[in-house]
Design a protein around this motif. Structure first.
Motif, PDB file in Angstrom:
ATOM      1  N   THR A 147       0.825  -1.207   0.000  1.00  0.00           N
ATOM      2  CA  THR A 147       0.000   0.000   0.000  1.00  0.00           C
ATOM      3  C   THR A 147       0.863   1.262   0.000  1.00  0.00           C
ATOM      4  OG1 THR A 147      -1.829  -1.106   1.122  1.00  0.00           O
ATOM      5  CG2 THR A 147      -1.739   1.293   1.286  1.00  0.00           C
ATOM      6  N   VAL A 148       0.513   2.173  -0.882  1.00  0.00           N
ATOM      7  CA  VAL A 148       1.164   3.476  -0.995  1.00  0.00           C
ATOM      8  C   VAL A 148       0.193   4.539  -0.476  1.00  0.00           C
ATOM      9  CG1 VAL A 148       1.950   5.192  -2.685  1.00  0.00           C
ATOM     10  CG2 VAL A 148       2.655   2.802  -2.909  1.00  0.00           C
ATOM     11  N   GLY A 149       0.708   5.599   0.093  1.00  0.00           N
ATOM     12  CA  GLY A 149      -0.143   6.659   0.632  1.00  0.00           C
ATOM     13  C   GLY A 149      -0.151   7.902  -0.230  1.00  0.00           C
ATOM     14  N   ARG A 199      -2.546  -0.886  -4.538  1.00  0.00           N
ATOM     15  CA  ARG A 199      -3.302  -0.535  -3.330  1.00  0.00           C
ATOM     16  C   ARG A 199      -2.849   0.832  -2.831  1.00  0.00           C
ATOM     17  NH1 ARG A 199      -1.714  -6.053  -2.396  1.00  0.00           N
ATOM     18  NH2 ARG A 199      -3.507  -7.470  -2.621  1.00  0.00           N
ATOM     19  N   VAL A 200      -3.827   1.676  -2.511  1.00  0.00           N
ATOM     20  CA  VAL A 200      -3.534   3.048  -2.093  1.00  0.00           C
ATOM     21  C   VAL A 200      -4.438   3.429  -0.934  1.00  0.00           C
ATOM     22  CG1 VAL A 200      -3.383   5.450  -2.842  1.00  0.00           C
ATOM     23  CG2 VAL A 200      -2.983   3.628  -4.497  1.00  0.00           C
ATOM     24  N   VAL A 201      -3.908   4.184   0.035  1.00  0.00           N
ATOM     25  CA  VAL A 201      -4.717   4.824   1.071  1.00  0.00           C
ATOM     26  C   VAL A 201      -4.475   6.322   0.944  1.00  0.00           C
ATOM     27  CG1 VAL A 201      -2.891   4.520   2.816  1.00  0.00           C
ATOM     28  CG2 VAL A 201      -5.247   4.958   3.544  1.00  0.00           C
ATOM     29  N   TYR A 202      -5.547   7.118   1.024  1.00  0.00           N
ATOM     30  CA  TYR A 202      -5.408   8.551   0.775  1.00  0.00           C
ATOM     31  C   TYR A 202      -6.233   9.356   1.766  1.00  0.00           C
ATOM     32  CZ  TYR A 202      -9.897   7.968  -1.741  1.00  0.00           C
ATOM     33  OH  TYR A 202     -11.194   7.679  -2.088  1.00  0.00           O
ATOM     34  N   ALA A 203      -5.833  10.625   1.949  1.00  0.00           N
ATOM     35  CA  ALA A 203      -6.522  11.516   2.887  1.00  0.00           C
ATOM     36  C   ALA A 203      -6.294  12.950   2.447  1.00  0.00           C
ATOM     37  CB  ALA A 203      -5.991  11.299   4.304  1.00  0.00           C
ATOM     38  N   ARG A 204      -6.991  13.876   3.093  1.00  0.00           N
ATOM     39  CA  ARG A 204      -6.828  15.298   2.784  1.00  0.00           C
ATOM     40  C   ARG A 204      -6.953  16.121   4.049  1.00  0.00           C
ATOM     41  NH1 ARG A 204     -11.473  18.534   2.539  1.00  0.00           N
ATOM     42  NH2 ARG A 204     -13.478  17.452   2.558  1.00  0.00           N
ATOM     43  N   ASP A 205      -6.512  17.391   3.962  1.00  0.00           N
ATOM     44  CA  ASP A 205      -6.709  18.303   5.081  1.00  0.00           C
ATOM     45  C   ASP A 205      -8.017  19.074   4.880  1.00  0.00           C
ATOM     46  OD1 ASP A 205      -6.212  20.432   3.326  1.00  0.00           O
ATOM     47  OD2 ASP A 205      -4.189  20.827   4.081  1.00  0.00           O
ATOM     48  N   ALA A 224      -8.662   4.825 -13.215  1.00  0.00           N
ATOM     49  CA  ALA A 224      -8.045   4.635 -14.528  1.00  0.00           C
ATOM     50  C   ALA A 224      -6.996   3.517 -14.512  1.00  0.00           C
ATOM     51  CB  ALA A 224      -7.417   5.939 -15.005  1.00  0.00           C
ATOM     52  N   ILE A 225      -6.264   3.389 -13.406  1.00  0.00           N
ATOM     53  CA  ILE A 225      -5.200   2.389 -13.326  1.00  0.00           C
ATOM     54  C   ILE A 225      -5.682   1.105 -12.643  1.00  0.00           C
ATOM     55  CG2 ILE A 225      -4.206   3.083 -11.106  1.00  0.00           C
ATOM     56  CD1 ILE A 225      -2.256   2.147 -14.320  1.00  0.00           C
ATOM     57  N   GLY A 226      -6.924   1.153 -12.106  1.00  0.00           N
ATOM     58  CA  GLY A 226      -7.471  -0.039 -11.454  1.00  0.00           C
ATOM     59  C   GLY A 226      -6.930  -0.281 -10.060  1.00  0.00           C
ATOM     60  N   ALA A 227      -6.666   0.789  -9.322  1.00  0.00           N
ATOM     61  CA  ALA A 227      -6.120   0.657  -7.972  1.00  0.00           C
ATOM     62  C   ALA A 227      -7.234   0.431  -6.949  1.00  0.00           C
ATOM     63  CB  ALA A 227      -5.335   1.902  -7.598  1.00  0.00           C
ATOM     64  N   GLU A 228      -6.942  -0.400  -5.978  1.00  0.00           N
ATOM     65  CA  GLU A 228      -7.822  -0.592  -4.824  1.00  0.00           C
ATOM     66  C   GLU A 228      -7.511   0.533  -3.846  1.00  0.00           C
ATOM     67  OE1 GLU A 228      -7.732  -3.532  -0.988  1.00  0.00           O
ATOM     68  OE2 GLU A 228      -7.402  -4.455  -2.950  1.00  0.00           O
ATOM     69  N   ALA A 229      -8.463   1.423  -3.601  1.00  0.00           N
ATOM     70  CA  ALA A 229      -8.181   2.635  -2.838  1.00  0.00           C
ATOM     71  C   ALA A 229      -9.020   2.718  -1.568  1.00  0.00           C
ATOM     72  CB  ALA A 229      -8.430   3.871  -3.699  1.00  0.00           C
TER      73      ALA A 229
END
Length: 550
Positions: free
Chosen positions: A60-62, A127-133, A151-156
């Motif tokens: 997993t990348v953030g 696989r990606v986990v993401y957040a914002r302020d 578009a890239i088919g990532a599990e987010a």
């Protein structure tokens, strides 16, 4: 999937064209620009994150959408590698190239070349986990990011609105789950539980600290600090201020860690709140920087910056290691940049090794990894402490021969849990400071008296081309333009405790001049004299002779 889904990427890319001529550069802080120009960048970063995950065998990348201490109109995005660290620097070039592709066709062509050059196995999962302020531009930019994932088919996984340090924590926690290096439960609850339990253990038997005033910069640190306060309950009284996250224009405005450091004043909103002797601290907009300060008995303001935090924390850890009987087994070191105050370097150098590296968190973090316990804090309040896995294993397996050794070892074990070792974390660092103050029975005055800062000044000079300025020795010495360093040296030697260096900005056509000396008047004079030399000798902007305080 053994090839790029070009049709799908094209479809989404046409929804996020590069409309602005701005040049996007991925630096230490990722991309950071006015929020209105970043739509295409966020989409492309979404795709890049998916490819980074594939390259890292599906780990997993953030992704964090934030502009930290910048004004509210700005926004940005940065990637987090699987161990919770910043994106590998070799990929910064790819991020920059992809972001600046002017058309969808050029973007697709560059993407294919990049996949081939990196030998990315496209059949691997993404696989990606993401957040914002809390910035108003956040939701629209996140929507563009999510189109990149699609578009890239990532599990987010959407971590919602949270701090940058929590996003880093989540990345490492997800990727170490079920291993001997498990970093914690991969949730905000896991983060709060880890910090609060370690804090309570470290303060066991100590008096409850007096209330701490916390300036939340009207940013995402406000709701997160409020949640942390619930986990800490009565063990850490907090008075949260500047919590107006829904007020337009309030974010980082006349408040926050950057305001404290650059103006060396308390936020106007705290003028009637802060009492003499009371501890106060400021977070920045995404809660990864921390600055302390206080008013003395005469009402005079005193700043306790990252250098002061490093001195406090490092000396405490050195004492614990000695008390544990492990001074011959654990190598401790501090990492600083040229911006560290000369007095702090002198204080620390008498107690443990100190290394100076180029400006930028990634340089500090990597250098700190070379120690068993690596401590780094930039003067701006961004920093952390790294405990190697080997040392954590040694601590866990230690057989103490005395009660004092047992206590010290347990304190070190709990410190490793209290500190967010992935990145600078204002809330984690705040609890760390409070632990040390409690153990030493210090107030701010005692802490401040560890050493006296040399007065300093930071000035910027507008130039036609910052690229002619080249440095060496961790940016402390100019090698180009030729002869300029000798003039800087000659001027510095004329002042008591004089020291100065000049380095180009990474984001704008200015050079930054730092100077320190025995008195404020001398530091100011030295800074401006060197700024004048830089302008006269190295091609300042001919339209005027501009020098601005940072």
């Amino acid at each position: 999937m053994n090839s790029l889904p070009l049709g799908k990427i094209t479809l989404f890319s046409d929804l996020h064209p590069k409309l602005y001529p701005a040049y996007f550069n991925y630096g230490t802080a990722g991309f950071r620009m006015p929020g209105k120009v970043l739509d295409s960048v966020l989409f492309r970063v979404g795709i890049l994150a998916g490819l980074r995950s594939k390259k890292m065998d599906g780990k997993t990348v953030g992704i964090m959408v934030t502009a930290s201490h910048n004004p509210e109109t700005d926004n940005g995005v940065k990637m987090v590698d699987p161990r919770g660290e910043m994106l590998d620097s070799s990929w910064e070039v790819y991020a920059t190239t992809l972001a600046n592709s002017s058309t969808t066709e050029m973007f697709l062509s560059t993407l294919e070349e990049f996949v081939e050059a990196e030998k990315i196995d496209l059949s691997k999962p993404a696989r990606v986990v993401y957040a914002r302020d809390t910035r108003p531009s956040g939701p629209a930019l996140v929507a563009a990011l999510e189109d990149g994932f699609a578009a890239i088919g990532a599990e987010a996984r959407n971590a919602g609105i949270t701090t940058t340090p929590i996003l880093h924590y989540l990345v490492k926690a997800i990727n170490t789950k079920g291993t001997e290096e498990c970093f914690g439960d991969d949730s905000e609850h896991g983060y709060f539980t880890k910090l609060s339990e370690a804090f309570k253990k470290l303060l066991l038997g100590k008096p409850t600290p007096s209330p701490l005033v916390i300036d939340c910069a009207n940013g995402v640190g406000a709701p997160i600090a409020a949640k942390l306060a619930q986990y800490l309950a009565a063990s850490m009284p907090m008075l949260l201020t500047n919590t107006a996250i829904d007020n337009p224009g309030a974010l980082n405005n006349l408040c926050g860690a950057d305001y404290i450091k650059t103006t060396q004043k308390i936020p106007p909103s705290l003028m009637t709140v802060l009492q003499p002797g009371q501890r106060a601290c400021s977070l920045d907009g995404d809660a990864d920087r921390l600055m302390y300060y206080y008013l003395d008995s005469r009402g005079q303001y005193h700043m306790l910056d990252g250098d002061k935090i490093a001195a406090l924390v490092a000396s405490f850890i050195v004492e614990l290691v000695k008390a544990a009987g492990l001074e011959n087994r654990i190598k401790i070191g501090v990492v600083q940049t040229a911006y560290a105050n000369g007095s702090s370097t002198k204080y620390l150098s008498t107690r443990l090794p100190v290394k100076c590296v180029s400006t930028g968190v990634k340089h500090l973090h990597h250098a700190a990894e070379h120690y068993d316990v690596g401590i780094y804090f930039e003067a701006n309040g961004h920093g952390t402490v790294l405990f190697s896995q080997q040392i954590q294993n040694i601590l866990s397996g230690c057989q103490p021969s005395t009660l004092a050794q047992s206590i010290a070892i347990n304190h070190l074990i709990n410190l490793a849990q209290l500190i967010n070792q992935t990145v600078g974390d204002a809330l984690s660092d705040m609890l760390l400071v409070e632990v040390v103050l409690a153990h030493r029975s210090y107030g701010c005055v005692e802490w401040d008296s560890l050493y006296t800062d040399l007065p300093n000044r930071l000035v910027k000079v507008l130039v036609e081309d910052r690229n002619i300025f080249k440095t060496e020795d961790a940016e402390r010495r100019l090698v180009s333009p030729p002869g300029l360093q000798e003039k800087i040296n000659d001027l510095s030697h004329k002042y008591d405790s004089g020291r100065s260096f000049v380095r180009p900005s990474g984001t704008e056509d200015v050079v930054r001049v730092y100077a320190e000396a025995a008195t404020k008047q001398q530091a100011d004079e030295l800074a401006f004299r060197i700024a004048g030399v830089v302008y006269d000798e190295a091609g300042g902007d001919a339209s005027q002779r501009p020098m601005e305080f940072l």
